[in-house]
Design a protein around this motif. Structure first.
Motif, PDB file in Angstrom:
ATOM      1  N   ARG A   1      -6.938   0.476  -5.427  1.00 14.90           N
ATOM      2  CA  ARG A   1      -7.146   0.538  -3.980  1.00 14.90           C
ATOM      3  C   ARG A   1      -6.639   1.878  -3.457  1.00 14.90           C
ATOM      4  NH1 ARG A   1     -10.816  -2.751  -2.751  1.00 14.90           N
ATOM      5  NH2 ARG A   1     -11.352  -1.947  -4.803  1.00 14.90           N
TER       6      ARG A   1
ATOM      7  N   ILE B   1      -5.779   4.067  -0.022  1.00 20.75           N
ATOM      8  CA  ILE B   1      -5.474   3.920   1.400  1.00 20.75           C
ATOM      9  C   ILE B   1      -5.191   5.303   1.964  1.00 20.75           C
ATOM     10  CG2 ILE B   1      -3.827   2.962   3.045  1.00 20.75           C
ATOM     11  CD1 ILE B   1      -3.399   0.692   0.917  1.00 20.75           C
TER      12      ILE B   1
ATOM     13  N   SER C   1      -7.884  -3.509   2.501  1.00 18.59           N
ATOM     14  CA  SER C   1      -8.432  -2.771   1.354  1.00 18.59           C
ATOM     15  C   SER C   1      -9.051  -3.712   0.331  1.00 18.59           C
ATOM     16  CB  SER C   1      -7.331  -1.933   0.695  1.00 18.59           C
ATOM     17  OG  SER C   1      -6.442  -2.741  -0.075  1.00 18.59           O
TER      18      SER C   1
END
Length: 385
Positions: free
Chosen positions: A142, A144, A381
Protein backbone atom coordinates in the motif's frame (compact mmCIF):
# COMPACT_ATOMS: atom_id res chain seq x y z
CA UNK A 1 4.59 -7.22 20.75
CA UNK A 2 7.66 -5.78 22.48
CA UNK A 3 8.72 -2.53 20.98
CA UNK A 4 11.59 -0.07 21.23
CA UNK A 5 9.28 2.86 20.57
CA UNK A 6 6.10 1.65 22.22
CA UNK A 7 4.10 4.85 22.39
CA UNK A 8 0.79 3.11 21.68
CA UNK A 9 1.54 0.86 24.65
CA UNK A 10 2.01 3.99 26.74
CA UNK A 11 -1.46 5.12 25.65
CA UNK A 12 -2.99 1.84 26.83
CA UNK A 13 -1.28 2.16 30.19
CA UNK A 14 -2.51 5.75 30.47
CA UNK A 15 -6.06 4.69 29.72
CA UNK A 16 -5.99 1.86 32.25
CA UNK A 17 -4.29 4.00 34.89
CA UNK A 18 -1.41 1.49 35.13
CA UNK A 19 1.92 3.02 36.22
CA UNK A 20 4.67 2.46 33.62
CA UNK A 21 7.59 0.17 34.40
CA UNK A 22 11.15 1.26 33.80
CA UNK A 23 13.16 -1.04 31.57
CA UNK A 24 16.74 -0.99 30.44
CA UNK A 25 17.50 1.33 27.57
CA UNK A 26 18.28 -0.87 24.63
CA UNK A 27 17.29 -1.54 21.07
CA UNK A 28 18.22 -5.18 21.53
CA UNK A 29 21.07 -7.15 19.96
CA UNK A 30 21.90 -6.19 16.40
CA UNK A 31 21.06 -8.64 13.69
CA UNK A 32 23.91 -10.11 11.68
CA UNK A 33 24.63 -7.71 8.85
CA UNK A 34 25.22 -8.37 5.20
CA UNK A 35 29.02 -8.78 4.70
CA UNK A 36 29.18 -5.51 2.76
CA UNK A 37 27.30 -3.73 5.51
CA UNK A 38 29.82 -4.52 8.27
CA UNK A 39 31.40 -1.12 8.61
CA UNK A 40 32.08 0.97 11.66
CA UNK A 41 29.21 3.32 12.48
CA UNK A 42 28.97 5.85 15.33
CA UNK A 43 26.69 4.62 18.08
CA UNK A 44 23.45 6.58 18.25
CA UNK A 45 22.42 7.61 21.72
CA UNK A 46 18.63 7.64 21.93
CA UNK A 47 16.42 7.89 24.99
CA UNK A 48 13.90 5.08 25.14
CA UNK A 49 10.25 5.59 26.11
CA UNK A 50 9.31 4.63 29.64
CA UNK A 51 7.74 1.19 29.83
CA UNK A 52 9.36 -0.41 26.76
CA UNK A 53 11.30 -3.60 26.35
CA UNK A 54 14.39 -4.53 24.39
CA UNK A 55 13.60 -6.16 21.08
CA UNK A 56 14.76 -9.75 20.37
CA UNK A 57 16.82 -10.12 17.19
CA UNK A 58 14.36 -12.63 15.77
CA UNK A 59 11.63 -10.00 15.42
CA UNK A 60 13.18 -6.57 14.93
CA UNK A 61 16.49 -5.30 13.68
CA UNK A 62 18.52 -2.98 15.89
CA UNK A 63 18.20 0.71 15.09
CA UNK A 64 20.98 1.92 12.85
CA UNK A 65 22.38 5.44 13.02
CA UNK A 66 22.56 5.84 9.29
CA UNK A 67 22.49 4.13 5.92
CA UNK A 68 24.64 1.04 5.57
CA UNK A 69 27.01 0.47 2.69
CA UNK A 70 25.29 -1.03 -0.37
CA UNK A 71 25.41 -4.80 -0.86
CA UNK A 72 27.68 -6.25 -3.57
CA UNK A 73 26.09 -6.44 -7.00
CA UNK A 74 27.16 -7.68 -10.41
CA UNK A 75 26.53 -4.24 -11.91
CA UNK A 76 27.65 -1.61 -9.42
CA UNK A 77 26.29 1.94 -9.69
CA UNK A 78 28.41 4.37 -11.64
CA UNK A 79 28.50 6.78 -8.69
CA UNK A 80 28.94 5.96 -5.02
CA UNK A 81 28.04 9.07 -2.98
CA UNK A 82 29.69 9.94 0.29
CA UNK A 83 27.71 9.91 3.51
CA UNK A 84 26.64 13.35 4.77
CA UNK A 85 25.29 14.35 8.20
CA UNK A 86 21.64 15.37 8.42
CA UNK A 87 22.48 18.32 10.69
CA UNK A 88 25.63 20.35 10.11
CA UNK A 89 28.06 20.09 13.02
CA UNK A 90 27.98 23.88 13.40
CA UNK A 91 24.25 23.70 14.19
CA UNK A 92 24.06 20.67 16.46
CA UNK A 93 24.49 22.75 19.62
CA UNK A 94 21.68 25.17 18.81
CA UNK A 95 18.81 22.81 19.62
CA UNK A 96 17.25 22.91 23.07
CA UNK A 97 16.12 19.86 25.00
CA UNK A 98 12.85 18.50 23.59
CA UNK A 99 9.65 19.41 25.42
CA UNK A 100 6.74 17.20 26.31
CA UNK A 101 3.65 17.67 24.19
CA UNK A 102 1.62 19.00 27.12
CA UNK A 103 2.49 20.66 30.40
CA UNK A 104 2.68 18.89 33.75
CA UNK A 105 -0.49 20.68 34.87
CA UNK A 106 -2.37 19.40 31.84
CA UNK A 107 -1.16 15.84 32.46
CA UNK A 108 -2.25 15.97 36.10
CA UNK A 109 -5.67 17.36 35.20
CA UNK A 110 -6.11 14.61 32.61
CA UNK A 111 -5.20 11.93 35.17
CA UNK A 112 -7.77 13.31 37.60
CA UNK A 113 -10.47 13.30 34.91
CA UNK A 114 -9.65 9.66 34.14
CA UNK A 115 -10.24 8.73 37.76
CA UNK A 116 -13.74 10.22 37.86
CA UNK A 117 -14.70 9.44 34.25
CA UNK A 118 -16.47 6.32 32.99
CA UNK A 119 -15.08 6.59 29.46
CA UNK A 120 -11.81 4.72 30.05
CA UNK A 121 -13.16 1.33 28.96
CA UNK A 122 -14.60 2.83 25.77
CA UNK A 123 -11.28 4.45 24.92
CA UNK A 124 -9.40 1.20 25.46
CA UNK A 125 -11.87 -0.60 23.17
CA UNK A 126 -11.49 2.11 20.53
CA UNK A 127 -7.71 1.88 20.57
CA UNK A 128 -7.91 -1.90 20.28
CA UNK A 129 -10.11 -1.57 17.18
CA UNK A 130 -7.68 0.98 15.74
CA UNK A 131 -4.78 -1.43 16.17
CA UNK A 132 -6.72 -4.23 14.49
CA UNK A 133 -7.49 -2.01 11.51
CA UNK A 134 -3.85 -1.07 10.99
CA UNK A 135 -2.70 -4.67 11.35
CA UNK A 136 -4.86 -6.03 8.53
CA UNK A 137 -2.82 -8.01 5.99
CA UNK A 138 -2.18 -6.69 2.49
CA UNK A 139 -1.92 -8.59 -0.78
CA UNK A 140 0.19 -5.88 -2.44
CA UNK A 141 2.13 -3.00 -0.97
CA UNK A 142 0.00 0.00 0.00
CA UNK A 143 1.35 3.43 -0.95
CA UNK A 144 0.13 6.50 0.95
CA UNK A 145 1.04 9.98 -0.30
CA UNK A 146 1.17 12.96 2.07
CA UNK A 147 1.20 16.48 0.63
CA UNK A 148 -0.04 20.01 1.30
CA UNK A 149 -1.03 23.10 -0.62
CA UNK A 150 1.54 25.35 1.03
CA UNK A 151 4.64 25.09 3.16
CA UNK A 152 4.46 25.05 6.95
CA UNK A 153 1.28 22.95 7.01
CA UNK A 154 2.84 20.08 8.97
CA UNK A 155 3.14 17.77 5.95
CA UNK A 156 6.40 16.12 7.00
CA UNK A 157 5.23 15.81 10.61
CA UNK A 158 2.08 14.01 9.47
CA UNK A 159 4.14 11.68 7.26
CA UNK A 160 6.45 10.88 10.17
CA UNK A 161 3.50 10.19 12.51
CA UNK A 162 1.89 7.85 9.98
CA UNK A 163 5.10 5.96 9.27
CA UNK A 164 5.82 5.57 12.98
CA UNK A 165 2.33 4.19 13.65
CA UNK A 166 2.49 1.66 10.80
CA UNK A 167 5.98 0.54 11.79
CA UNK A 168 4.83 -0.03 15.36
CA UNK A 169 1.68 -2.02 14.62
CA UNK A 170 2.60 -3.99 11.51
CA UNK A 171 4.85 -7.04 11.23
CA UNK A 172 5.86 -6.44 7.60
CA UNK A 173 8.51 -3.88 6.58
CA UNK A 174 7.46 -0.22 6.33
CA UNK A 175 9.13 2.35 4.08
CA UNK A 176 9.14 6.14 4.33
CA UNK A 177 10.08 7.91 1.09
CA UNK A 178 11.05 11.56 0.85
CA UNK A 179 9.85 12.87 -2.52
CA UNK A 180 10.61 16.47 -1.56
CA UNK A 181 14.31 16.68 -2.45
CA UNK A 182 14.93 20.43 -2.39
CA UNK A 183 14.54 21.18 1.33
CA UNK A 184 12.85 18.10 2.76
CA UNK A 185 13.14 17.56 6.53
CA UNK A 186 11.86 13.99 6.88
CA UNK A 187 15.28 12.54 7.86
CA UNK A 188 15.60 15.15 10.61
CA UNK A 189 12.06 14.42 11.84
CA UNK A 190 12.81 10.69 11.99
CA UNK A 191 16.10 11.14 13.85
CA UNK A 192 18.44 9.99 11.07
CA UNK A 193 22.03 11.07 11.61
CA UNK A 194 23.54 10.67 8.14
CA UNK A 195 22.39 10.21 4.55
CA UNK A 196 23.96 8.58 1.54
CA UNK A 197 21.75 7.08 -1.16
CA UNK A 198 18.74 9.09 -2.32
CA UNK A 199 15.52 8.45 -4.22
CA UNK A 200 17.10 9.59 -7.50
CA UNK A 201 20.14 7.35 -6.90
CA UNK A 202 18.03 4.27 -6.25
CA UNK A 203 16.07 4.73 -9.49
CA UNK A 204 19.12 3.49 -11.42
CA UNK A 205 20.11 0.76 -8.96
CA UNK A 206 17.09 -1.36 -7.95
CA UNK A 207 16.67 -4.49 -10.08
CA UNK A 208 13.93 -7.15 -10.02
CA UNK A 209 16.24 -9.94 -8.84
CA UNK A 210 17.35 -8.05 -5.72
CA UNK A 211 16.30 -9.34 -2.31
CA UNK A 212 14.94 -7.27 0.57
CA UNK A 213 18.38 -7.47 2.20
CA UNK A 214 19.97 -6.10 -0.97
CA UNK A 215 17.49 -3.22 -1.15
CA UNK A 216 17.69 -2.22 2.51
CA UNK A 217 21.47 -1.90 2.16
CA UNK A 218 20.78 1.38 0.37
CA UNK A 219 18.26 2.68 2.94
CA UNK A 220 18.46 4.33 6.35
CA UNK A 221 17.28 1.86 8.96
CA UNK A 222 14.86 3.12 11.61
CA UNK A 223 13.38 1.46 14.71
CA UNK A 224 10.47 -0.97 14.39
CA UNK A 225 11.31 -2.67 11.08
CA UNK A 226 11.08 0.63 9.18
CA UNK A 227 13.38 2.20 6.59
CA UNK A 228 13.86 5.67 5.14
CA UNK A 229 14.70 6.62 1.55
CA UNK A 230 15.84 10.29 1.62
CA UNK A 231 15.11 12.71 -1.20
CA UNK A 232 18.49 14.41 -1.12
CA UNK A 233 21.56 14.97 1.00
CA UNK A 234 20.34 18.38 2.08
CA UNK A 235 21.73 20.23 -0.94
CA UNK A 236 19.86 23.14 -2.46
CA UNK A 237 18.74 22.46 -6.03
CA UNK A 238 18.40 18.68 -5.75
CA UNK A 239 15.89 17.41 -8.29
CA UNK A 240 13.66 14.37 -8.65
CA UNK A 241 11.85 13.82 -11.95
CA UNK A 242 8.64 11.85 -12.34
CA UNK A 243 10.29 9.04 -14.33
CA UNK A 244 12.81 8.37 -11.55
CA UNK A 245 10.08 8.52 -8.90
CA UNK A 246 7.89 6.06 -10.79
CA UNK A 247 10.79 3.61 -11.28
CA UNK A 248 11.62 3.63 -7.59
CA UNK A 249 8.04 3.24 -6.38
CA UNK A 250 7.22 0.42 -8.79
CA UNK A 251 10.44 -1.41 -7.92
CA UNK A 252 10.10 -1.07 -4.13
CA UNK A 253 6.41 -1.81 -3.81
CA UNK A 254 6.83 -5.57 -3.56
CA UNK A 255 9.27 -5.34 -0.64
CA UNK A 256 7.21 -3.23 1.80
CA UNK A 257 3.71 -3.71 3.17
CA UNK A 258 3.12 0.04 3.58
CA UNK A 259 5.00 2.96 2.03
CA UNK A 260 4.43 6.53 3.21
CA UNK A 261 5.57 9.20 0.75
CA UNK A 262 6.37 12.73 1.92
CA UNK A 263 5.66 14.69 -1.29
CA UNK A 264 6.39 18.22 -2.41
CA UNK A 265 3.65 20.78 -1.98
CA UNK A 266 1.03 20.99 -4.70
CA UNK A 267 0.98 21.62 -7.63
CA UNK A 268 4.51 20.16 -8.07
CA UNK A 269 4.67 17.55 -10.82
CA UNK A 270 6.04 14.70 -8.70
CA UNK A 271 3.39 15.39 -6.04
CA UNK A 272 0.62 15.10 -8.63
CA UNK A 273 2.04 11.80 -9.90
CA UNK A 274 2.38 10.49 -6.33
CA UNK A 275 -1.19 11.42 -5.44
CA UNK A 276 -2.65 9.78 -8.53
CA UNK A 277 -0.65 6.56 -8.07
CA UNK A 278 -1.18 6.17 -4.31
CA UNK A 279 -3.94 4.03 -2.81
CA UNK A 280 -4.69 6.79 -0.29
CA UNK A 281 -3.85 10.48 0.03
CA UNK A 282 -3.40 12.80 2.99
CA UNK A 283 -3.60 16.59 2.74
CA UNK A 284 -1.92 18.35 5.66
CA UNK A 285 -3.75 21.61 6.36
CA UNK A 286 -3.02 24.26 9.00
CA UNK A 287 -5.99 25.23 11.15
CA UNK A 288 -6.04 28.79 9.83
CA UNK A 289 -8.58 30.68 7.75
CA UNK A 290 -6.34 30.82 4.67
CA UNK A 291 -5.43 27.14 5.05
CA UNK A 292 -9.08 26.10 5.24
CA UNK A 293 -10.08 28.36 2.35
CA UNK A 294 -7.46 27.09 -0.08
CA UNK A 295 -8.02 23.45 0.91
CA UNK A 296 -11.79 23.76 0.44
CA UNK A 297 -11.17 25.07 -3.09
CA UNK A 298 -8.87 22.14 -3.87
CA UNK A 299 -11.37 19.60 -2.54
CA UNK A 300 -14.12 21.15 -4.64
CA UNK A 301 -11.86 20.77 -7.69
CA UNK A 302 -11.22 17.11 -6.75
CA UNK A 303 -14.97 16.49 -6.82
CA UNK A 304 -14.74 16.78 -10.61
CA UNK A 305 -12.12 13.99 -10.78
CA UNK A 306 -12.86 10.24 -10.68
CA UNK A 307 -14.73 9.40 -7.50
CA UNK A 308 -11.91 7.36 -5.94
CA UNK A 309 -9.67 10.44 -5.75
CA UNK A 310 -11.66 12.35 -3.16
CA UNK A 311 -13.05 9.18 -1.54
CA UNK A 312 -9.46 8.10 -0.86
CA UNK A 313 -8.38 11.49 0.53
CA UNK A 314 -8.02 12.36 4.21
CA UNK A 315 -7.45 15.90 5.45
CA UNK A 316 -5.14 16.16 8.48
CA UNK A 317 -6.12 19.47 10.09
CA UNK A 318 -3.19 20.52 12.26
CA UNK A 319 -3.51 23.08 15.03
CA UNK A 320 -0.38 25.21 14.85
CA UNK A 321 -1.14 27.21 18.03
CA UNK A 322 -2.85 26.36 21.36
CA UNK A 323 -5.77 28.63 20.43
CA UNK A 324 -6.43 28.60 16.66
CA UNK A 325 -8.07 31.65 15.12
CA UNK A 326 -10.93 29.56 13.71
CA UNK A 327 -13.56 27.15 14.98
CA UNK A 328 -11.66 23.95 14.16
CA UNK A 329 -14.64 21.59 14.44
CA UNK A 330 -16.84 23.81 12.27
CA UNK A 331 -14.05 24.03 9.69
CA UNK A 332 -13.65 20.25 9.73
CA UNK A 333 -17.38 19.77 9.07
CA UNK A 334 -17.22 22.16 6.13
CA UNK A 335 -14.33 20.22 4.60
CA UNK A 336 -16.14 16.89 5.17
CA UNK A 337 -19.06 18.20 3.10
CA UNK A 338 -16.88 17.73 -0.01
CA UNK A 339 -16.68 13.97 0.54
CA UNK A 340 -13.19 13.88 2.06
CA UNK A 341 -12.49 12.48 5.52
CA UNK A 342 -11.09 14.94 8.07
CA UNK A 343 -9.03 14.30 11.20
CA UNK A 344 -7.94 16.99 13.65
CA UNK A 345 -4.44 16.79 15.14
CA UNK A 346 -4.41 18.92 18.31
CA UNK A 347 -1.67 21.38 19.14
CA UNK A 348 1.32 19.61 20.64
CA UNK A 349 4.31 21.46 22.09
CA UNK A 350 6.71 18.68 21.15
CA UNK A 351 5.63 18.67 17.50
CA UNK A 352 5.60 22.46 17.32
CA UNK A 353 9.25 22.64 18.42
CA UNK A 354 10.44 20.72 15.34
CA UNK A 355 13.48 18.47 15.34
CA UNK A 356 13.41 14.72 15.95
CA UNK A 357 9.98 13.24 16.59
CA UNK A 358 10.10 11.37 19.88
CA UNK A 359 6.76 9.68 20.28
CA UNK A 360 7.15 9.10 24.02
CA UNK A 361 7.02 12.89 24.47
CA UNK A 362 3.80 13.40 22.55
CA UNK A 363 0.69 14.48 24.43
CA UNK A 364 -1.83 11.68 24.93
CA UNK A 365 -4.51 13.36 22.72
CA UNK A 366 -1.94 13.63 19.91
CA UNK A 367 -1.10 9.93 20.17
CA UNK A 368 -4.74 8.95 20.01
CA UNK A 369 -5.46 11.31 17.10
CA UNK A 370 -2.43 10.06 15.15
CA UNK A 371 -3.48 6.43 15.64
CA UNK A 372 -7.03 7.17 14.43
CA UNK A 373 -5.65 9.00 11.39
CA UNK A 374 -3.32 6.13 10.52
CA UNK A 375 -6.15 3.60 10.82
CA UNK A 376 -8.56 5.48 8.54
CA UNK A 377 -5.90 6.19 5.91
CA UNK A 378 -4.92 2.52 5.85
CA UNK A 379 -8.55 1.42 5.57
CA UNK A 380 -9.03 3.72 2.57
CA UNK A 381 -5.89 2.34 0.94
CA UNK A 382 -7.30 -1.18 1.30
CA UNK A 383 -10.45 -0.24 -0.61
CA UNK A 384 -8.43 0.62 -3.72
CA UNK A 385 -6.53 -2.53 -4.73
Amino acid sequence: MPNANNWQGDVLRDLRGTPPQQHATSHGPAQEQHPAQQQQQPQRQRQEPVGTEAQPPSRKAAASPGPAAPPPRTHRPARSPDSRPVVDSALTGTARSPRRGESAAARIARAVRRIVSSSTAREVAELTRTAEQIQQPVTTGRQIAVTSIRGGAGKTTVAALLGTAYAHYRHDPVLLVEADPALGSLPLRLGAESLRWTTADLADIVEPQMSLLDVTGYLVQLPDNAWLLPGSQGRIGAMLDTAAYERVMVALRRYFGVTVVDCETLPAEVARVALSAAQARVLAVPATLDGITSTYAVLQWMQGLPRHMIAGTVVALTSTTPRPGIDVEAAAEKLRSTGAAVHVLPHDRHLAAGGELRTELLARPTRLAAARLAAEVFQLSQKRR
